[in-house]
Design a protein around this motif. Sequence first.
Motif, PDB file in Angstrom:
ATOM      1  N   VAL A 154       0.845  -1.187   0.000  1.00 49.72           N
ATOM      2  CA  VAL A 154       0.000   0.000   0.000  1.00 49.72           C
ATOM      3  C   VAL A 154       0.884   1.241   0.000  1.00 49.72           C
ATOM      4  O   VAL A 154       1.933   1.262   0.652  1.00 49.72           O
ATOM      5  CB  VAL A 154      -0.918   0.025   1.243  1.00 49.72           C
ATOM      6  N   GLY A 155       0.463   2.277  -0.703  1.00 46.73           N
ATOM      7  CA  GLY A 155       1.110   3.575  -0.612  1.00 46.73           C
ATOM      8  C   GLY A 155       0.373   4.434   0.403  1.00 46.73           C
ATOM      9  O   GLY A 155      -0.770   4.823   0.179  1.00 46.73           O
ATOM     10  N   VAL A 156       1.011   4.677   1.555  1.00 46.62           N
ATOM     11  CA  VAL A 156       0.404   5.508   2.601  1.00 46.62           C
ATOM     12  C   VAL A 156       0.928   6.931   2.430  1.00 46.62           C
ATOM     13  O   VAL A 156       2.143   7.164   2.425  1.00 46.62           O
ATOM     14  CB  VAL A 156       0.745   4.977   4.002  1.00 46.62           C
ATOM     15  N   LEU A 157       0.014   7.885   2.283  1.00 44.38           N
ATOM     16  CA  LEU A 157       0.371   9.270   2.019  1.00 44.38           C
ATOM     17  C   LEU A 157       0.001  10.139   3.218  1.00 44.38           C
ATOM     18  O   LEU A 157      -1.158  10.179   3.629  1.00 44.38           O
ATOM     19  CB  LEU A 157      -0.355   9.769   0.769  1.00 44.38           C
ATOM     20  N   THR A 158       0.995  10.826   3.765  1.00 45.17           N
ATOM     21  CA  THR A 158       0.765  11.789   4.848  1.00 45.17           C
ATOM     22  C   THR A 158       1.470  13.076   4.425  1.00 45.17           C
ATOM     23  O   THR A 158       2.528  13.417   4.941  1.00 45.17           O
ATOM     24  CB  THR A 158       1.308  11.261   6.193  1.00 45.17           C
ATOM     25  N   VAL A 159       0.865  13.750   3.479  1.00 43.73           N
ATOM     26  CA  VAL A 159       1.524  14.869   2.807  1.00 43.73           C
ATOM     27  C   VAL A 159       0.948  16.195   3.312  1.00 43.73           C
ATOM     28  O   VAL A 159      -0.214  16.519   3.079  1.00 43.73           O
ATOM     29  CB  VAL A 159       1.364  14.744   1.279  1.00 43.73           C
ATOM     30  N   GLY A 160       1.788  16.945   4.029  1.00 35.73           N
ATOM     31  CA  GLY A 160       1.386  18.260   4.511  1.00 35.73           C
ATOM     32  C   GLY A 160       0.322  18.232   5.582  1.00 35.73           C
ATOM     33  O   GLY A 160      -0.500  19.154   5.667  1.00 35.73           O
ATOM     34  N   VAL A 161       0.314  17.193   6.433  1.00 36.55           N
ATOM     35  CA  VAL A 161      -0.744  17.104   7.445  1.00 36.55           C
ATOM     36  C   VAL A 161      -0.235  16.892   8.871  1.00 36.55           C
ATOM     37  O   VAL A 161      -0.904  17.305   9.822  1.00 36.55           O
ATOM     38  CB  VAL A 161      -1.753  15.986   7.104  1.00 36.55           C
ATOM     39  N   PHE A 162       0.930  16.265   9.040  1.00 37.10           N
ATOM     40  CA  PHE A 162       1.330  15.919  10.402  1.00 37.10           C
ATOM     41  C   PHE A 162       1.766  17.118  11.234  1.00 37.10           C
ATOM     42  O   PHE A 162       1.888  17.013  12.453  1.00 37.10           O
ATOM     43  CB  PHE A 162       2.385  14.806  10.394  1.00 37.10           C
ATOM     44  N   HIS A 163       1.971  18.278  10.608  1.00 35.27           N
ATOM     45  CA  HIS A 163       2.229  19.466  11.427  1.00 35.27           C
ATOM     46  C   HIS A 163       0.984  19.909  12.178  1.00 35.27           C
ATOM     47  O   HIS A 163       1.046  20.817  13.000  1.00 35.27           O
ATOM     48  CB  HIS A 163       2.802  20.627  10.594  1.00 35.27           C
ATOM     49  N   PHE A 164      -0.164  19.281  11.910  1.00 40.40           N
ATOM     50  CA  PHE A 164      -1.384  19.556  12.678  1.00 40.40           C
ATOM     51  C   PHE A 164      -1.612  18.531  13.781  1.00 40.40           C
ATOM     52  O   PHE A 164      -2.624  18.597  14.479  1.00 40.40           O
ATOM     53  CB  PHE A 164      -2.608  19.589  11.749  1.00 40.40           C
ATOM     54  N   VAL A 165      -0.693  17.588  13.936  1.00 44.58           N
ATOM     55  CA  VAL A 165      -0.818  16.551  14.965  1.00 44.58           C
ATOM     56  C   VAL A 165       0.055  16.955  16.154  1.00 44.58           C
ATOM     57  O   VAL A 165       1.268  17.070  16.031  1.00 44.58           O
ATOM     58  CB  VAL A 165      -0.398  15.174  14.430  1.00 44.58           C
ATOM     59  N   SER A 212      -6.639  29.418  15.165  1.00 45.92           N
ATOM     60  CA  SER A 212      -7.508  28.653  14.279  1.00 45.92           C
ATOM     61  C   SER A 212      -7.915  27.335  14.935  1.00 45.92           C
ATOM     62  O   SER A 212      -7.497  27.011  16.051  1.00 45.92           O
ATOM     63  CB  SER A 212      -6.786  28.354  12.962  1.00 45.92           C
ATOM     64  N   GLN A 213      -8.719  26.547  14.213  1.00 44.93           N
ATOM     65  CA  GLN A 213      -9.086  25.218  14.682  1.00 44.93           C
ATOM     66  C   GLN A 213      -7.921  24.243  14.567  1.00 44.93           C
ATOM     67  O   GLN A 213      -7.998  23.130  15.103  1.00 44.93           O
ATOM     68  CB  GLN A 213     -10.246  24.664  13.835  1.00 44.93           C
ATOM     69  N   ASN A 214      -6.872  24.647  13.872  1.00 42.15           N
ATOM     70  CA  ASN A 214      -5.780  23.717  13.535  1.00 42.15           C
ATOM     71  C   ASN A 214      -4.425  24.309  13.891  1.00 42.15           C
ATOM     72  O   ASN A 214      -3.680  24.746  13.015  1.00 42.15           O
ATOM     73  CB  ASN A 214      -5.828  23.381  12.043  1.00 42.15           C
ATOM     74  N   PRO A 215      -4.052  24.330  15.183  1.00 40.94           N
ATOM     75  CA  PRO A 215      -2.711  24.793  15.542  1.00 40.94           C
ATOM     76  C   PRO A 215      -1.654  23.919  14.899  1.00 40.94           C
ATOM     77  O   PRO A 215      -1.899  22.752  14.562  1.00 40.94           O
ATOM     78  CB  PRO A 215      -2.690  24.683  17.066  1.00 40.94           C
ATOM     79  N   MET A 216      -0.447  24.487  14.727  1.00 43.00           N
ATOM     80  CA  MET A 216       0.615  23.788  14.007  1.00 43.00           C
ATOM     81  C   MET A 216       1.790  23.462  14.912  1.00 43.00           C
ATOM     82  O   MET A 216       2.117  24.218  15.827  1.00 43.00           O
ATOM     83  CB  MET A 216       1.086  24.621  12.812  1.00 43.00           C
ATOM     84  N   PHE A 217       2.438  22.345  14.591  1.00 44.14           N
ATOM     85  CA  PHE A 217       3.563  21.849  15.379  1.00 44.14           C
ATOM     86  C   PHE A 217       4.695  21.481  14.428  1.00 44.14           C
ATOM     87  O   PHE A 217       4.808  20.332  13.987  1.00 44.14           O
ATOM     88  CB  PHE A 217       3.123  20.636  16.205  1.00 44.14           C
ATOM     89  N   PRO A 218       5.547  22.461  14.067  1.00 44.90           N
ATOM     90  CA  PRO A 218       6.677  22.156  13.175  1.00 44.90           C
ATOM     91  C   PRO A 218       7.653  21.211  13.857  1.00 44.90           C
ATOM     92  O   PRO A 218       7.724  21.144  15.089  1.00 44.90           O
ATOM     93  CB  PRO A 218       7.296  23.535  12.928  1.00 44.90           C
ATOM     94  N   ARG A 219       8.411  20.463  13.020  1.00 43.60           N
ATOM     95  CA  ARG A 219       9.343  19.492  13.581  1.00 43.60           C
ATOM     96  C   ARG A 219      10.691  19.578  12.870  1.00 43.60           C
ATOM     97  O   ARG A 219      10.780  20.030  11.733  1.00 43.60           O
ATOM     98  CB  ARG A 219       8.753  18.079  13.490  1.00 43.60           C
ATOM     99  N   THR A 220      11.719  19.103  13.566  1.00 41.50           N
ATOM    100  CA  THR A 220      13.074  19.129  13.029  1.00 41.50           C
ATOM    101  C   THR A 220      13.283  17.946  12.075  1.00 41.50           C
ATOM    102  O   THR A 220      12.493  16.999  12.035  1.00 41.50           O
ATOM    103  CB  THR A 220      14.098  19.033  14.154  1.00 41.50           C
ATOM    104  N   MET A 221      14.400  17.989  11.359  1.00 41.20           N
ATOM    105  CA  MET A 221      14.738  16.882  10.470  1.00 41.20           C
ATOM    106  C   MET A 221      14.847  15.573  11.248  1.00 41.20           C
ATOM    107  O   MET A 221      14.326  14.527  10.814  1.00 41.20           O
ATOM    108  CB  MET A 221      16.049  17.163   9.735  1.00 41.20           C
ATOM    109  N   SER A 222      15.506  15.594  12.403  1.00 40.95           N
ATOM    110  CA  SER A 222      15.679  14.355  13.161  1.00 40.95           C
ATOM    111  C   SER A 222      14.344  13.824  13.663  1.00 40.95           C
ATOM    112  O   SER A 222      14.134  12.594  13.709  1.00 40.95           O
ATOM    113  CB  SER A 222      16.646  14.575  14.332  1.00 40.95           C
TER     114      SER A 222
END
Length: 267
Positions: A154-165, A212-222
């Motif tokens: 399966v191809g699992v796509l999580t593109v541009g969304v996990f910064h909202f997790v 907003s309803q969707n705060p963001m959580f940026p993450r580092t490369m590691s």
Amino acid sequence: MSERVGWVPEGVDTGKPSAARLYDYLLGGGHNFAADRALAEKFLQAQPNARTIARLNRAFLRRAVLFMMDNGIRQFLDLGSGIPTVGNVHEIAQKADPEARVVYVDFEEVAVAHSQLILEEDPRAVVVQEDMTKPVAVLKAARESGLVDFTQPVGVLTVGVFHFVSPQADPKAVVAAYRDAVPEGSYLAFSQFTQDLQPEEMAGVVEVMKKSQNPMFPRTMSEIEGFFAGFELVEPGVVPLPLWRPEGTNTDDPDKAGIYAAVGRKI
């Protein structure tokens, strides 16, 4: 005052902005409302390169899907798929192989309603309204759709969304649950905002999205590399968007890409 148009489900408060509709606006789409556009303008003040970043992220999605197709993938699970715009997963995949199958997953009512309209004539693509951070429910819905065979890659796509997790939602465990549900030879495509690139602009974006309803959580490369436990990163690894297997001449500045991207193969 809320806007009412025919494709908006009953009960949706269009006066509350959403990340899905903000992204639609940045991409030049038409499925957004005044509140979304107002939030987007504040986003653009904090990150003037936001429209380019949205375009680059969409281009990465296309390249990742085609890469997976080239490596035998014919079924996709698109998590946090948002509002379908031109160049969505089923269009990309089915152009390469008309038999390719896609299950889109989103919890935002407008994204789901518009997806249903677009997909109603396509028996090989469907949208399910679920929260991607609840993999048990998502995987159950995907199985029940009849479009994903979890005994095959399966191809699992999580593109541009996990910064909202948020960290409290344990995003590594969420990714691990999807990894464990798919067989060896499956792929994960991942992209999300980082504070490593343009940290001042990213800090401004975080402040804007707190309202907003969707705060963001940026993450580092590691941190992003940590999501690929159990996967083998394909070359070139975790890199700014325009550096992931670019096509033709690449003139976009990776230092202004805002988002890291990567693809891994389950081992």
